[in-house]
Design a protein around this motif. Structure first.
Motif, short mmCIF file in Angstrom:
data_model
loop_
_atom_site.label_atom_id
_atom_site.label_comp_id
_atom_site.label_asym_id
_atom_site.label_seq_id
_atom_site.Cartn_x
_atom_site.Cartn_y
_atom_site.Cartn_z
N CYS A 1 -11.85 10.28 10.29
CA CYS A 1 -10.68 9.51 10.71
C CYS A 1 -10.40 9.64 12.21
N GLN B 1 -7.21 10.29 2.48
CA GLN B 1 -8.35 9.39 2.66
C GLN B 1 -8.88 8.97 1.31
N SER B 2 -9.55 7.84 1.29
CA SER B 2 -10.13 7.32 0.05
C SER B 2 -11.39 6.53 0.39
N SER C 1 -13.34 2.87 -0.21
CA SER C 1 -13.25 1.48 -0.62
C SER C 1 -14.66 1.00 -0.95
N GLY D 1 -16.30 1.19 2.68
CA GLY D 1 -15.78 1.91 3.83
C GLY D 1 -15.05 3.18 3.43
N VAL E 1 -11.65 5.00 4.01
CA VAL E 1 -10.31 4.56 4.40
C VAL E 1 -9.43 5.77 4.68
N CYS E 2 -8.77 5.74 5.84
CA CYS E 2 -7.82 6.78 6.24
C CYS E 2 -6.40 6.23 6.06
N GLU E 3 -5.58 6.94 5.29
CA GLU E 3 -4.22 6.49 5.00
C GLU E 3 -3.24 7.26 5.88
N GLU F 1 -3.15 1.94 6.73
CA GLU F 1 -4.48 2.50 6.54
C GLU F 1 -5.44 1.82 7.50
N TYR F 2 -6.52 2.52 7.76
CA TYR F 2 -7.57 1.95 8.59
C TYR F 2 -8.91 2.50 8.11
N THR F 3 -9.96 1.76 8.40
CA THR F 3 -11.29 2.15 7.98
C THR F 3 -11.99 2.86 9.13
N SER F 4 -12.63 3.97 8.80
CA SER F 4 -13.37 4.71 9.83
C SER F 4 -14.62 3.94 10.23
#
Length: 160
Positions: free
Chosen positions: A82, A97-98, A100, A105, A107-109, A115-118
């Protein structure tokens, strides 16, 4: 999550090998039976499907690496995947984090509900997977249409 990702990678690789073998066998049988559009489209669908699954598996390996990197240890808060260069402030607000799977991807929450994708998955993986999957679908539909037209032409009355 790590073991699930590894299982999906193994299934994807086995599927890609199986689809490649299927496409090769369709092409080999086509040589013996003569040239028609149906088998060529069928083989195209199998090869494109194999390529789509292989590219997706490649992206899954990157996600698996990000999951491995984010699982505990010294310096793991916020999760290393992240932490993007130039956006260090955003990484300080990561709470979870999770993964997708579509689009693929890590995903950082964040604390504000965003949220955004690393950047762990290469940028070409999702578009290439989608393009190859659509090519496989179009090839399969085309092969089915060619088979139907051939069956109608061979029917008594010429398909009227």
């Amino acid at each position: 999550m790590f073991l699930v990702l590894l299982l999906v990678v193994v299934v994807a690789v086995v599927s890609a090998v199986g689809l490649t073998g299927h496409g090769a066998s369709v092409l080999a049988a086509r040589r013996a039976r003569g040239t028609r559009a149906g088998p060529a489209l069928h083989a195209l669908a199998a090869f494109a499907g194999a390529a789509a699954v292989a590219v997706y598996a490649w992206g899954l390996l990157h996600v698996t690496g990000a999951v491995m990197e984010s699982n505990g240890g010294a310096g793991s808060a916020p999760a290393p995947p992240c932490r993007t260069p130039g956006n260090e402030e955003r990484a300080l607000h990561v709470i979870d984090q999770s993964v997708s799977f579509l689009p693929l991807g890590f995903v950082c929450e964040t604390t504000d509900g965003g949220e955004y994708t690393s950047d762990d998955v290469p940028g070409y993986v999702n578009p290439a997977t989608a393009a190859l999957a659509l090519t496989a679908l179009a090839g399969a539909v085309g092969a089915g249409c060619a088979s139907e037209l051939r069956a109608r032409a061979a029917a008594p009355g010429g398909g009227r």
